[in-house]
Design a protein around this motif. Sequence first.
Motif: not given
Length: 280
Positions: A131-140, A155-159
């Motif tokens: 399961l490969l998810t494109i997040s962002s440095t805005a998630g860090i 939210g993506i990061e925590g999920w």
Amino acid sequence: MTDKTVWVITGAGRGLGLDIARAALVAGHAVVATGRDPKKVTAAIGEHDDLLVTTLDVTRPEDAQTAVEAAIGKFGRVDVLVNNAGDFHAGFFEELTPEQIRAQIETLLFGPMNVARAVLPVMRKQRSGLLLTISSTAGISGGMFCTAYAAAKFGIEGWIESLAPEIAPFGIRTMLVEPGFFRTELLTADSTTYAQPAIDDYAERTKETITAWSGMDGKQGGDPAKLAIAIVQLAGLDEPPTRFAAGADAVQTFEAKGKTLLAQAEAHRKLSSSLAHHDA
């Protein structure tokens, strides 16, 4: 049916999703390329024996289920899901409407969840998958003008971080990709919606920020084609990284956030450590 690695990619008609689809095909994989308009996806990628193009609006769970069923019908399995589709609602929090914020989270957080719900039963049955998810440095690290976007990406990061140990016993891995600024189409008018200026106190900074970001469009330092190749390479590892800092600016963001958290932990260590309940 195929013995090749089968990729399902959302938002594959343009931007990074298109580059990932191309890179996966060049690497010899089978690809299910999805988008809201399959004609645009086909026009962008072209014809290929190992390619299936299908409709998928990630905000529609029924679309996700249908797309996964089509992938199974064509190729017999799903090995890699790339949750890539997204857009950008930018602006100061007080000027973003509740509807815009909900729409941002609907696409960037609930959208990937919808597709994952459709894919995970297939991967559990296979006892394998990524399961490969494109997040962002805005998630860090959050930033001004990104309240809605960062909220969704955090939210993506925590999920994903919480989901990973739930599905690891079934041979399913997770990988978060946190790009910095890449020359994708995220800052174009088709992908970015700015809040309507309504509060004088924010007017000057709004103008400055939009001018700066508009000037950056098409000039970002990162090459999405190179990132796509890197993603395909990393996905092929026996143990893909749980997080990948994509770009030199992303590495700097990781390092800065790590230092900030350590400094915040140390700043009030004595007080933080004095809060235990002492039973009589």
